[in-house]
Design a protein around this motif. Structure first.
Motif, PDB file in Angstrom:
ATOM      1  N   GLU A  25       0.811  -1.209   0.000  1.00 18.26           N
ATOM      2  CA  GLU A  25       0.000   0.000   0.000  1.00 18.26           C
ATOM      3  C   GLU A  25       0.845   1.259   0.000  1.00 18.26           C
ATOM      4  OE1 GLU A  25      -3.619   2.023   2.643  1.00 18.26           O
ATOM      5  OE2 GLU A  25      -2.902  -0.005   3.101  1.00 18.26           O
ATOM      6  N   GLU A  26       1.981   1.223   0.699  1.00 18.48           N
ATOM      7  CA  GLU A  26       2.843   2.407   0.770  1.00 18.48           C
ATOM      8  C   GLU A  26       3.431   2.733  -0.599  1.00 18.48           C
ATOM      9  OE1 GLU A  26       6.818   3.921   3.203  1.00 18.48           O
ATOM     10  OE2 GLU A  26       5.769   2.083   3.784  1.00 18.48           O
ATOM     11  N   ALA A  27       3.867   1.688  -1.326  1.00 19.78           N
ATOM     12  CA  ALA A  27       4.434   1.913  -2.658  1.00 19.78           C
ATOM     13  C   ALA A  27       3.373   2.395  -3.634  1.00 19.78           C
ATOM     14  CB  ALA A  27       5.072   0.631  -3.170  1.00 19.78           C
ATOM     15  N   CYS A  28       2.184   1.851  -3.501  1.00 20.86           N
ATOM     16  CA  CYS A  28       1.097   2.193  -4.428  1.00 20.86           C
ATOM     17  C   CYS A  28       0.656   3.644  -4.255  1.00 20.86           C
ATOM     18  CB  CYS A  28      -0.075   1.243  -4.201  1.00 20.86           C
ATOM     19  SG  CYS A  28      -1.415   1.445  -5.381  1.00 20.86           S
ATOM     20  N   ASN A  29       0.778   4.179  -3.039  1.00 19.51           N
ATOM     21  CA  ASN A  29       0.290   5.526  -2.751  1.00 19.51           C
ATOM     22  C   ASN A  29       1.310   6.616  -3.053  1.00 19.51           C
ATOM     23  OD1 ASN A  29      -2.283   4.759  -1.953  1.00 19.51           O
ATOM     24  ND2 ASN A  29      -1.660   4.437   0.170  1.00 19.51           N
ATOM     25  N   THR A  30       2.518   6.252  -3.430  1.00 17.69           N
ATOM     26  CA  THR A  30       3.492   7.268  -3.819  1.00 17.69           C
ATOM     27  C   THR A  30       3.139   7.806  -5.198  1.00 17.69           C
ATOM     28  OG1 THR A  30       4.969   5.638  -4.829  1.00 17.69           O
ATOM     29  CG2 THR A  30       5.295   6.130  -2.471  1.00 17.69           C
ATOM     30  N   LEU A  31       3.713   8.975  -5.526  1.00 17.20           N
ATOM     31  CA  LEU A  31       3.429   9.586  -6.825  1.00 17.20           C
ATOM     32  C   LEU A  31       3.928   8.693  -7.956  1.00 17.20           C
ATOM     33  CD1 LEU A  31       2.436  12.003  -8.464  1.00 17.20           C
ATOM     34  CD2 LEU A  31       4.711  13.035  -8.189  1.00 17.20           C
ATOM     35  N   GLU A  32       5.171   8.176  -7.805  1.00 18.17           N
ATOM     36  CA  GLU A  32       5.717   7.326  -8.857  1.00 18.17           C
ATOM     37  C   GLU A  32       4.935   6.018  -8.972  1.00 18.17           C
ATOM     38  OE1 GLU A  32       7.370   8.598  -6.407  1.00 18.17           O
ATOM     39  OE2 GLU A  32       8.802  10.023  -7.256  1.00 18.17           O
ATOM     40  N   GLY A  33       4.532   5.463  -7.806  1.00 20.45           N
ATOM     41  CA  GLY A  33       3.778   4.215  -7.831  1.00 20.45           C
ATOM     42  C   GLY A  33       2.410   4.381  -8.479  1.00 20.45           C
ATOM     43  N   GLY A  34       1.735   5.496  -8.183  1.00 26.80           N
ATOM     44  CA  GLY A  34       0.428   5.742  -8.792  1.00 26.80           C
ATOM     45  C   GLY A  34       0.529   5.913 -10.299  1.00 26.80           C
ATOM     46  N   GLU A  35       1.552   6.637 -10.754  1.00 22.53           N
ATOM     47  CA  GLU A  35       1.744   6.818 -12.196  1.00 22.53           C
ATOM     48  C   GLU A  35       2.057   5.496 -12.867  1.00 22.53           C
ATOM     49  OE1 GLU A  35       4.818   9.715 -12.453  1.00 22.53           O
ATOM     50  OE2 GLU A  35       3.480  11.434 -12.067  1.00 22.53           O
ATOM     51  N   GLU A  36       2.880   4.665 -12.237  1.00 24.46           N
ATOM     52  CA  GLU A  36       3.213   3.348 -12.787  1.00 24.46           C
ATOM     53  C   GLU A  36       1.963   2.481 -12.902  1.00 24.46           C
ATOM     54  OE1 GLU A  36       5.676  -0.079 -13.798  1.00 24.46           O
ATOM     55  OE2 GLU A  36       5.868   2.087 -13.968  1.00 24.46           O
ATOM     56  N   LEU A  37       1.125   2.500 -11.869  1.00 28.10           N
ATOM     57  CA  LEU A  37      -0.095   1.690 -11.862  1.00 28.10           C
ATOM     58  C   LEU A  37      -1.039   2.131 -12.982  1.00 28.10           C
ATOM     59  CD1 LEU A  37      -1.390  -0.571 -10.174  1.00 28.10           C
ATOM     60  CD2 LEU A  37      -2.521   1.190  -8.832  1.00 28.10           C
ATOM     61  N   ASN A  38      -1.197   3.426 -13.153  1.00 24.61           N
ATOM     62  CA  ASN A  38      -2.069   3.940 -14.217  1.00 24.61           C
ATOM     63  C   ASN A  38      -1.539   3.568 -15.596  1.00 24.61           C
ATOM     64  OD1 ASN A  38      -3.736   5.075 -12.311  1.00 24.61           O
ATOM     65  ND2 ASN A  38      -2.924   7.151 -12.528  1.00 24.61           N
ATOM     66  N   GLU A  39      -0.236   3.673 -15.763  1.00 24.30           N
ATOM     67  CA  GLU A  39       0.364   3.391 -17.067  1.00 24.30           C
ATOM     68  C   GLU A  39       0.211   1.923 -17.456  1.00 24.30           C
ATOM     69  OE1 GLU A  39       4.694   3.821 -19.332  1.00 24.30           O
ATOM     70  OE2 GLU A  39       4.417   4.601 -17.304  1.00 24.30           O
ATOM     71  N   ILE A  40       0.427   1.001 -16.506  1.00 22.40           N
ATOM     72  CA  ILE A  40       0.304  -0.428 -16.802  1.00 22.40           C
ATOM     73  C   ILE A  40      -1.131  -0.789 -17.160  1.00 22.40           C
ATOM     74  CG2 ILE A  40       0.354  -2.713 -15.712  1.00 22.40           C
ATOM     75  CD1 ILE A  40       2.936  -1.948 -14.379  1.00 22.40           C
ATOM     76  N   ASN A  41      -2.104  -0.268 -16.414  1.00 21.14           N
ATOM     77  CA  ASN A  41      -3.509  -0.582 -16.701  1.00 21.14           C
ATOM     78  C   ASN A  41      -3.950   0.013 -18.034  1.00 21.14           C
ATOM     79  OD1 ASN A  41      -5.150  -1.970 -14.300  1.00 21.14           O
ATOM     80  ND2 ASN A  41      -3.523  -0.720 -13.394  1.00 21.14           N
ATOM     81  N   GLU A  42      -3.425   1.203 -18.370  1.00 21.06           N
ATOM     82  CA  GLU A  42      -3.741   1.805 -19.667  1.00 21.06           C
ATOM     83  C   GLU A  42      -3.205   0.947 -20.809  1.00 21.06           C
ATOM     84  OE1 GLU A  42      -5.380   4.484 -22.201  1.00 21.06           O
ATOM     85  OE2 GLU A  42      -5.357   4.944 -20.056  1.00 21.06           O
ATOM     86  N   LYS A  43      -1.958   0.488 -20.682  1.00 22.77           N
ATOM     87  CA  LYS A  43      -1.352  -0.333 -21.737  1.00 22.77           C
ATOM     88  C   LYS A  43      -2.033  -1.696 -21.842  1.00 22.77           C
ATOM     89  CE  LYS A  43       3.226   1.816 -21.598  1.00 22.77           C
ATOM     90  NZ  LYS A  43       4.672   1.622 -21.274  1.00 22.77           N
ATOM     91  N   LEU A  44      -2.409  -2.280 -20.713  1.00 18.63           N
ATOM     92  CA  LEU A  44      -3.107  -3.562 -20.740  1.00 18.63           C
ATOM     93  C   LEU A  44      -4.428  -3.461 -21.504  1.00 18.63           C
ATOM     94  CD1 LEU A  44      -2.554  -4.914 -17.099  1.00 18.63           C
ATOM     95  CD2 LEU A  44      -1.896  -6.062 -19.214  1.00 18.63           C
ATOM     96  N   CYS A  45      -5.149  -2.407 -21.242  1.00 20.07           N
ATOM     97  CA  CYS A  45      -6.453  -2.239 -21.894  1.00 20.07           C
ATOM     98  C   CYS A  45      -6.285  -2.020 -23.397  1.00 20.07           C
ATOM     99  CB  CYS A  45      -7.196  -1.071 -21.264  1.00 20.07           C
ATOM    100  SG  CYS A  45      -8.935  -0.986 -21.738  1.00 20.07           S
TER     101      CYS A  45
END
Length: 521
Positions: free
Chosen positions: A444-464
């Motif tokens: 949860e700590e990694a996911c809530n960082t700015l870099e972690g949030g951007e990484e999560l958004n980017e991966i889900n965008e590319k997957l879709c």
């Protein structure tokens, strides 16, 4: 010469009105010219002739054989005149003594909370009565959106008023509310009114159904009342006619009324134009359409009719799923709220095809949306609209039922996997929304960082984007600051488990090229 000129102008206006040319302007012109003729000429004979013909037509349309029609400028004026008649008949010295005649035993008028807003101020100001004359009868608590009078509360109010030395005078009831079609329990109210000598007055939007050869049982309760008011805009499907007709039981005291020519003439013109047989035929066709709609909607599973039994002048329905174990994905989004959102979506689909004139969306208390159809309205649906209306509703129901079934499956599948997060989005009804979580972002700590949030958004965008060809139903959507994979409402089922497995197999391709992992290492 002036009189002849006025009559020539009047005849021209009547012809144009009958041709339905600029009705709003012509209606105002008719009233203005009628008022001038009434004051400038001796129009007594004309007025009497018009009044006789209007009464003849009204008694042939509204089948209340033991009632006498009286014409008023508006529904409010009809109730005020009725109140005046009751006051002077129960307090004979009121004409001489004024309010002093009421001090010994004050009258009481019973009405619903909605009627208080319509009638109370006019009645009190017209006769200089205190506010205590108006007694508000609460609505029944049988359902959150009930608009029927609470019988027990009504009985208590009568008992309290009698014990205080007051005189229960008039009870105003409703047979078919304009919006939802609720009907007061007239037999029970009639029993209490007869017991205590209270005049029972009824109004309601389904009063035109009294013109039918065999009116529905719900409408026959009008015959139990001492007086009935019928709004001509509802009866004649003409919004420019605001005239009201008050039918008084012949066994009771008559309300004396001498309407002005400016009130009578537009109504007379419209009755002349349509004719009683045409008016009755229109009402019969509208009622047949209402019955057919009622039976068809009742046969569709997951369509819930708001009010039973059929009143004939209005139908309110909503979508409500019969599926069991549909997950409530948020405490802020209870089942009623979800069903209301789906009902709103159904309305928007129907509105695109038929327009807002033919059906309306009504928001009741508790965020409850219902779709309203009014067969008696002039701009309502016709028999030709029925096949498209019913097929569209059935298609929408199929879509919602399929999607809600998949919603449960998706919820169970995501809860059983560590690399997915279910996203709650109550503003957008859908099969569901979720995010794929790489192992290095499941903390949860990694996911809530700015870099972690951007990484999560980017991966889900590319997957879709990558899986879009194989799974065209999925799409990305922004929920707060996160990009999520969403499955919109679908008419055909999809393999949710296979979709999630495909995402898991594809995800490493984007994880291995992650700039976030490179920075971490």
């Amino acid at each position: 010469r002036i009189r002849r000129a006025l009559w020539v102008i009047l005849i021209i206006l009547l012809i144009l009105y009958r041709l339905r040319f600029c009705q709003d302007v012509l209606y105002a012109s008719l009233r203005g010219l009628s008022s001038y003729i009434d004051s400038a000429t001796d129009s007594t004979l004309l007025s009497n002739q018009i009044q006789t013909e209007i009464r003849h037509w009204l008694t042939s349309i509204i089948r209340l054989p033991d009632y006498t029609p009286n014409i008023f400028e508006s529904p409010v004026e009809a109730v005020i005149s009725l109140t005046e008649s009751l006051l002077f008949s129960n307090f004979p010295t009121m004409a001489e003594d004024g309010l002093f005649a009421l001090y010994a035993k004050y009258p009481v008028i019973y009405m619903s909370p909605d009627d208080v807003e319509i009638y109370s101020r006019q009645i009190l100001s017209r006769f200089y009565l205190p506010k205590s004359v108006i007694s508000v009868v609460p609505y029944s608590l049988s359902s959150p959106n009930s608009r029927t009078l609470d019988i027990k509360a009504f009985e208590r109010l009568i008992s309290d008023d009698i014990s205080c030395g007051k005189l229960p005078l008039l009870a105003i009831t409703t047979v078919g509310t304009k919006v939802t079609g609720h009907i007061d329990n007239i037999p029970a109210i009639k029993y209490m009114c007869d017991k205590h000598g209270i005049w029972l007055h009824a109004k309601g939007s389904c009063s035109p159904l009294l013109s039918l050869d065999t009116p529905p049982a719900t409408v026959k309760v009008f015959e139990e009342c001492d007086s009935v008011s019928v709004s001509c805009d509802t009866l004649l499907c003409d919004t420019f006619i605001q005239t009201s007709v008050l039918f008084i039981n012949s066994e009771s005291d008559h309300v004396t009324n001498t309407p002005k020519l400016e009130v009578e003439l537009p109504l007379w013109v419209l009755l002349q134009h349509q004719g009683s047989s045409k008016i009755i035929s229109q009402i019969q066709n509208s009622y047949n359409l209402a019955v057919q709609l009622y039976n068809e909607l009742k046969s569709i599973e997951s369509i819930q009719l708001l009010e039973y039994p059929l009143t004939g002048h209005v139908l309110c329905f909503r979508y409500y799923s019969l599926l069991e174990n549909i997950p409530d994905l948020a405490e802020q989004d209870p089942m009623n709220n979800l069903m209301s959102k789906l009902t709103l979506m159904m309305y928007e689909t129907l509105e695109q095809q038929f327009g807002s004139d033919k059906l309306q969306l009504i928001e009741l208390s508790g965020e409850l949306n219902v779709i309203r159809l009014a067969p008696l309205d002039k701009s309502s649906l016709t028999l030709d609209d029925m096949p498209l209306l019913l097929s569209t509703i059935r298609e929408e129901v199929t879509k919602y039922e399929t999607s809600l079934g998949l919603r449960e499956t998706l919820n169970l599948q995501i809860q059983s996997r560590d690399n997915f997060l279910l996203v709650i989005d109550p503003l957008h009804p859908s099969v569901g929304a979720f995010q794929y979580l790489p192992k290095y972002l499941q903390d949860e700590e990694a996911c809530n960082t700015l870099e972690g949030g951007e990484e999560l958004n980017e991966i889900n965008e590319k997957l879709c984007q990558y899986l879009g060809d194989r799974w065209p139903v999925i799409a990305t959507r922004q929920v707060a600051k996160f990009t999520v994979i969403s499955i919109p409402l679908v008419s055909e089922t999809i393999d949710v488990r296979a979709l999630l497995d495909d995402i898991v197999r594809t995800a490493p391709k984007f994880e291995n090229n992650s700039k976030y992992l490179a920075r971490m290492s």
